[in-house]
Design a protein around this motif. Structure first.
Motif, PDB file in Angstrom:
ATOM      1  N   GLN A   1      29.207  38.847  49.356  1.00 28.72           N
ATOM      2  CA  GLN A   1      30.115  38.206  50.305  1.00 28.72           C
ATOM      3  C   GLN A   1      29.365  37.462  51.397  1.00 28.72           C
ATOM      4  O   GLN A   1      29.626  36.283  51.660  1.00 28.72           O
ATOM      5  CB  GLN A   1      31.035  39.248  50.949  1.00 28.72           C
ATOM      6  CG  GLN A   1      32.217  39.666  50.113  1.00 28.72           C
ATOM      7  CD  GLN A   1      33.259  40.396  50.956  1.00 28.72           C
ATOM      8  OE1 GLN A   1      33.570  40.006  52.083  1.00 28.72           O
ATOM      9  NE2 GLN A   1      33.791  41.467  50.410  1.00 28.72           N
ATOM     10  N   GLN A   2      28.436  38.156  52.060  1.00 33.17           N
ATOM     11  CA  GLN A   2      27.758  37.559  53.191  1.00 33.17           C
ATOM     12  C   GLN A   2      26.786  36.462  52.773  1.00 33.17           C
ATOM     13  O   GLN A   2      26.656  35.445  53.466  1.00 33.17           O
ATOM     14  CB  GLN A   2      27.024  38.644  53.992  1.00 33.17           C
ATOM     15  CG  GLN A   2      27.928  39.718  54.563  1.00 33.17           C
ATOM     16  CD  GLN A   2      29.004  39.137  55.473  1.00 33.17           C
ATOM     17  OE1 GLN A   2      28.745  38.206  56.239  1.00 33.17           O
ATOM     18  NE2 GLN A   2      30.213  39.668  55.392  1.00 33.17           N
ATOM     19  N   GLY A   3      26.110  36.641  51.640  1.00 31.84           N
ATOM     20  CA  GLY A   3      25.233  35.587  51.149  1.00 31.84           C
ATOM     21  C   GLY A   3      26.005  34.326  50.807  1.00 31.84           C
ATOM     22  O   GLY A   3      25.583  33.211  51.121  1.00 31.84           O
ATOM     23  N   THR A   4      27.164  34.503  50.175  1.00 29.50           N
ATOM     24  CA  THR A   4      28.013  33.351  49.866  1.00 29.50           C
ATOM     25  C   THR A   4      28.472  32.666  51.139  1.00 29.50           C
ATOM     26  O   THR A   4      28.477  31.428  51.234  1.00 29.50           O
ATOM     27  CB  THR A   4      29.221  33.796  49.033  1.00 29.50           C
ATOM     28  OG1 THR A   4      28.762  34.369  47.804  1.00 29.50           O
ATOM     29  CG2 THR A   4      30.137  32.623  48.718  1.00 29.50           C
ATOM     30  N   ALA A   5      28.865  33.447  52.140  1.00 29.53           N
ATOM     31  CA  ALA A   5      29.308  32.874  53.409  1.00 29.53           C
ATOM     32  C   ALA A   5      28.202  32.072  54.087  1.00 29.53           C
ATOM     33  O   ALA A   5      28.472  31.112  54.817  1.00 29.53           O
ATOM     34  CB  ALA A   5      29.811  33.973  54.336  1.00 29.53           C
ATOM     35  N   LEU A   6      26.952  32.437  53.834  1.00 29.34           N
ATOM     36  CA  LEU A   6      25.815  31.714  54.409  1.00 29.34           C
ATOM     37  C   LEU A   6      25.330  30.574  53.518  1.00 29.34           C
ATOM     38  O   LEU A   6      24.306  29.954  53.815  1.00 29.34           O
ATOM     39  CB  LEU A   6      24.668  32.689  54.687  1.00 29.34           C
ATOM     40  CG  LEU A   6      24.916  33.630  55.877  1.00 29.34           C
ATOM     41  CD1 LEU A   6      23.855  34.724  55.924  1.00 29.34           C
ATOM     42  CD2 LEU A   6      24.926  32.856  57.189  1.00 29.34           C
TER      43      LEU A   6
ATOM     44  N   ALA B   1      34.108  40.188  36.617  1.00 28.95           N
ATOM     45  CA  ALA B   1      35.325  40.033  37.427  1.00 28.95           C
ATOM     46  C   ALA B   1      35.116  40.578  38.833  1.00 28.95           C
ATOM     47  O   ALA B   1      35.581  39.983  39.821  1.00 28.95           O
ATOM     48  CB  ALA B   1      36.492  40.731  36.752  1.00 28.95           C
ATOM     49  N   ALA B   2      34.410  41.713  38.954  1.00 27.15           N
ATOM     50  CA  ALA B   2      34.163  42.302  40.268  1.00 27.15           C
ATOM     51  C   ALA B   2      33.230  41.422  41.098  1.00 27.15           C
ATOM     52  O   ALA B   2      33.440  41.226  42.301  1.00 27.15           O
ATOM     53  CB  ALA B   2      33.580  43.701  40.111  1.00 27.15           C
ATOM     54  N   VAL B   3      32.198  40.891  40.465  1.00 26.09           N
ATOM     55  CA  VAL B   3      31.269  40.003  41.161  1.00 26.09           C
ATOM     56  C   VAL B   3      31.997  38.749  41.644  1.00 26.09           C
ATOM     57  O   VAL B   3      31.849  38.318  42.794  1.00 26.09           O
ATOM     58  CB  VAL B   3      30.091  39.632  40.242  1.00 26.09           C
ATOM     59  CG1 VAL B   3      29.287  38.478  40.818  1.00 26.09           C
ATOM     60  CG2 VAL B   3      29.192  40.840  40.013  1.00 26.09           C
ATOM     61  N   ARG B   4      32.801  38.173  40.779  1.00 26.53           N
ATOM     62  CA  ARG B   4      33.497  36.936  41.145  1.00 26.53           C
ATOM     63  C   ARG B   4      34.441  37.154  42.311  1.00 26.53           C
ATOM     64  O   ARG B   4      34.603  36.286  43.174  1.00 26.53           O
ATOM     65  CB  ARG B   4      34.265  36.396  39.930  1.00 26.53           C
ATOM     66  CG  ARG B   4      34.764  34.961  40.115  1.00 26.53           C
ATOM     67  CD  ARG B   4      35.357  34.428  38.820  1.00 26.53           C
ATOM     68  NE  ARG B   4      35.632  33.005  38.913  1.00 26.53           N
ATOM     69  CZ  ARG B   4      36.741  32.493  39.432  1.00 26.53           C
ATOM     70  NH1 ARG B   4      37.679  33.306  39.898  1.00 26.53           N
ATOM     71  NH2 ARG B   4      36.932  31.191  39.485  1.00 26.53           N
ATOM     72  N   ARG B   5      35.081  38.321  42.357  1.00 25.11           N
ATOM     73  CA  ARG B   5      35.989  38.594  43.473  1.00 25.11           C
ATOM     74  C   ARG B   5      35.232  38.563  44.799  1.00 25.11           C
ATOM     75  O   ARG B   5      35.714  38.002  45.783  1.00 25.11           O
ATOM     76  CB  ARG B   5      36.662  39.953  43.291  1.00 25.11           C
ATOM     77  CG  ARG B   5      37.687  40.258  44.393  1.00 25.11           C
ATOM     78  CD  ARG B   5      38.414  41.569  44.131  1.00 25.11           C
ATOM     79  NE  ARG B   5      39.507  41.742  45.080  1.00 25.11           N
ATOM     80  CZ  ARG B   5      39.369  42.222  46.317  1.00 25.11           C
ATOM     81  NH1 ARG B   5      38.173  42.580  46.734  1.00 25.11           N
ATOM     82  NH2 ARG B   5      40.408  42.328  47.117  1.00 25.11           N
ATOM     83  N   GLN B   6      34.048  39.142  44.846  1.00 21.66           N
ATOM     84  CA  GLN B   6      33.270  39.131  46.078  1.00 21.66           C
ATOM     85  C   GLN B   6      32.824  37.712  46.435  1.00 21.66           C
ATOM     86  O   GLN B   6      32.807  37.331  47.615  1.00 21.66           O
ATOM     87  CB  GLN B   6      32.054  40.050  45.946  1.00 21.66           C
ATOM     88  CG  GLN B   6      32.380  41.498  45.636  1.00 21.66           C
ATOM     89  CD  GLN B   6      33.365  42.104  46.612  1.00 21.66           C
ATOM     90  OE1 GLN B   6      33.286  41.865  47.823  1.00 21.66           O
ATOM     91  NE2 GLN B   6      34.293  42.908  46.112  1.00 21.66           N
ATOM     92  N   LEU B   7      32.468  36.929  45.443  1.00 20.24           N
ATOM     93  CA  LEU B   7      32.081  35.540  45.702  1.00 20.24           C
ATOM     94  C   LEU B   7      33.239  34.745  46.291  1.00 20.24           C
ATOM     95  O   LEU B   7      33.063  33.960  47.236  1.00 20.24           O
ATOM     96  CB  LEU B   7      31.591  34.876  44.412  1.00 20.24           C
ATOM     97  CG  LEU B   7      30.379  35.513  43.728  1.00 20.24           C
ATOM     98  CD1 LEU B   7      30.066  34.785  42.429  1.00 20.24           C
ATOM     99  CD2 LEU B   7      29.161  35.517  44.648  1.00 20.24           C
ATOM    100  N   LEU B   8      34.437  34.955  45.755  1.00 19.81           N
ATOM    101  CA  LEU B   8      35.602  34.238  46.271  1.00 19.81           C
ATOM    102  C   LEU B   8      35.925  34.659  47.701  1.00 19.81           C
ATOM    103  O   LEU B   8      36.313  33.828  48.531  1.00 19.81           O
ATOM    104  CB  LEU B   8      36.818  34.465  45.361  1.00 19.81           C
ATOM    105  CG  LEU B   8      36.719  33.860  43.958  1.00 19.81           C
ATOM    106  CD1 LEU B   8      37.985  34.154  43.166  1.00 19.81           C
ATOM    107  CD2 LEU B   8      36.475  32.351  44.020  1.00 19.81           C
ATOM    108  N   LEU B   9      35.744  35.938  48.003  1.00 19.55           N
ATOM    109  CA  LEU B   9      35.958  36.394  49.377  1.00 19.55           C
ATOM    110  C   LEU B   9      34.974  35.706  50.325  1.00 19.55           C
ATOM    111  O   LEU B   9      35.332  35.342  51.453  1.00 19.55           O
ATOM    112  CB  LEU B   9      35.812  37.911  49.464  1.00 19.55           C
ATOM    113  CG  LEU B   9      36.929  38.731  48.798  1.00 19.55           C
ATOM    114  CD1 LEU B   9      36.560  40.217  48.779  1.00 19.55           C
ATOM    115  CD2 LEU B   9      38.260  38.532  49.516  1.00 19.55           C
ATOM    116  N   GLY B  10      33.746  35.524  49.867  1.00 16.51           N
ATOM    117  CA  GLY B  10      32.776  34.803  50.684  1.00 16.51           C
ATOM    118  C   GLY B  10      33.160  33.351  50.889  1.00 16.51           C
ATOM    119  O   GLY B  10      33.005  32.800  51.990  1.00 16.51           O
ATOM    120  N   LEU B  11      33.662  32.693  49.842  1.00 20.88           N
ATOM    121  CA  LEU B  11      34.099  31.302  49.962  1.00 20.88           C
ATOM    122  C   LEU B  11      35.281  31.176  50.914  1.00 20.88           C
ATOM    123  O   LEU B  11      35.363  30.221  51.699  1.00 20.88           O
ATOM    124  CB  LEU B  11      34.479  30.745  48.582  1.00 20.88           C
ATOM    125  CG  LEU B  11      33.355  30.608  47.559  1.00 20.88           C
ATOM    126  CD1 LEU B  11      33.907  30.084  46.242  1.00 20.88           C
ATOM    127  CD2 LEU B  11      32.239  29.703  48.071  1.00 20.88           C
TER     128      LEU B  11
END
Length: 251
Positions: free
Chosen positions: A104-109, A135-145
């Motif tokens: 999440q945080q890496g994606t946000a950065l 699916a679990a990984v993608r959910r965290q990536l989308l939360l970061g986006l």
């Protein structure tokens, strides 16, 4: 949620989407949207290649309906997301809860490539955790986006063996830019405001064992440090990414 991320299957017409999942719940409970409101929206942009320009998939949505059954938006897209980070973030696979934070945080950065690898002090059970399922990984990536108002979904690689990761994947990445290995024993401070591509490598919270550190050094990778304090993986990742980010003030 600073951005409602939409997917191609959400469209019910050329300029209209219908949402019935957690995004509806968030829109009703937290954003308290009503017909006529405008919100930021972005259409996901999957798996872009290195250096490939992001699509103009950001825009706004006008709320047509928001009730217990659905959130319907008329959308207009045409803006590009923020410039990505040029840092490839490679981390010894952490415990599942930490993995979620890092994604999440890496994606946000702005990170667009995550690499998770095995090392001696990584629990083998982590490789069977549900948190690394796609699916679990993608959910965290989308939360970061959603947090950082971006649409380009990062790529994630898994390398369950240390030596092939170091001797093959890291060597290939070094052709694009330097490889910096964060380690409390690093002989010099991590550089600041680095322009251009690079790979940042973080070990497990227990640190690399001597053999692993020696192998990284033998291949010419540079050990750098944030100081003598031992940090949690998610803390170190955020601190290092912030330190390495080019200064864009005034752009």
């Amino acid at each position: 949620m600073n951005l409602i991320v939409i997917e191609p299957e959400d469209f019910v017409a050329a300029d209209r989407v219908r949402l019935i999942d957690r995004r509806l719940v968030h829109a009703r409970k937290h954003l308290r949207l009503a017909a006529g409101d405008r919100v930021r929206v972005g259409l996901v942009d999957e798996a872009r290649g290195d250096g490939e320009a992001a699509a103009a998939n950001l825009g706004h949505g006008e709320v047509l309906r928001c009730d217990h059954e659905a959130l319907e938006l008329r959308v207009e897209l045409g803006s590009r997301p923020p410039a990505p980070s040029l840092v490839t973030l490679a981390i010894a696979l952490p415990r599942p809860h930490t993995l979620e934070k890092v994604l999440q945080q890496g994606t946000a950065l702005g990170v667009k490539r995550f690499i998770f690898f095995h090392s001696r002090r990584v629990e083998k059970s982590y490789w069977g955790a549900s948190a690394i399922e796609p699916a679990a990984v993608r959910r965290q990536l989308l939360l970061g986006l959603e947090q950082c108002v971006d649409t380009v979904v990062p790529q994630v690689e898994l390398h369950p063996r240390f030596l092939p990761f170091v001797e093959d994947r890291l060597v290939a990445l070094r052709e694009r830019g330097p490889v910096l290995v964060a380690d409390p024993e690093g002989p010099r401070p991590c550089p600041r405001a680095v322009a251009g591509p690079l790979c940042l490598v973080l070990g497990p919270e227990g640190g690399f064992v001597p053999f692993e550190r020696a192998r990284l050094l033998a291949l010419g990778h540079e050990l750098v440090s944030l100081g003598p304090r031992i940090l949690r993986v998610e803390t170190a990742a955020i601190a290092l990414l912030a330190r390495l980010a080019p200064d864009r003030v005034g752009e």
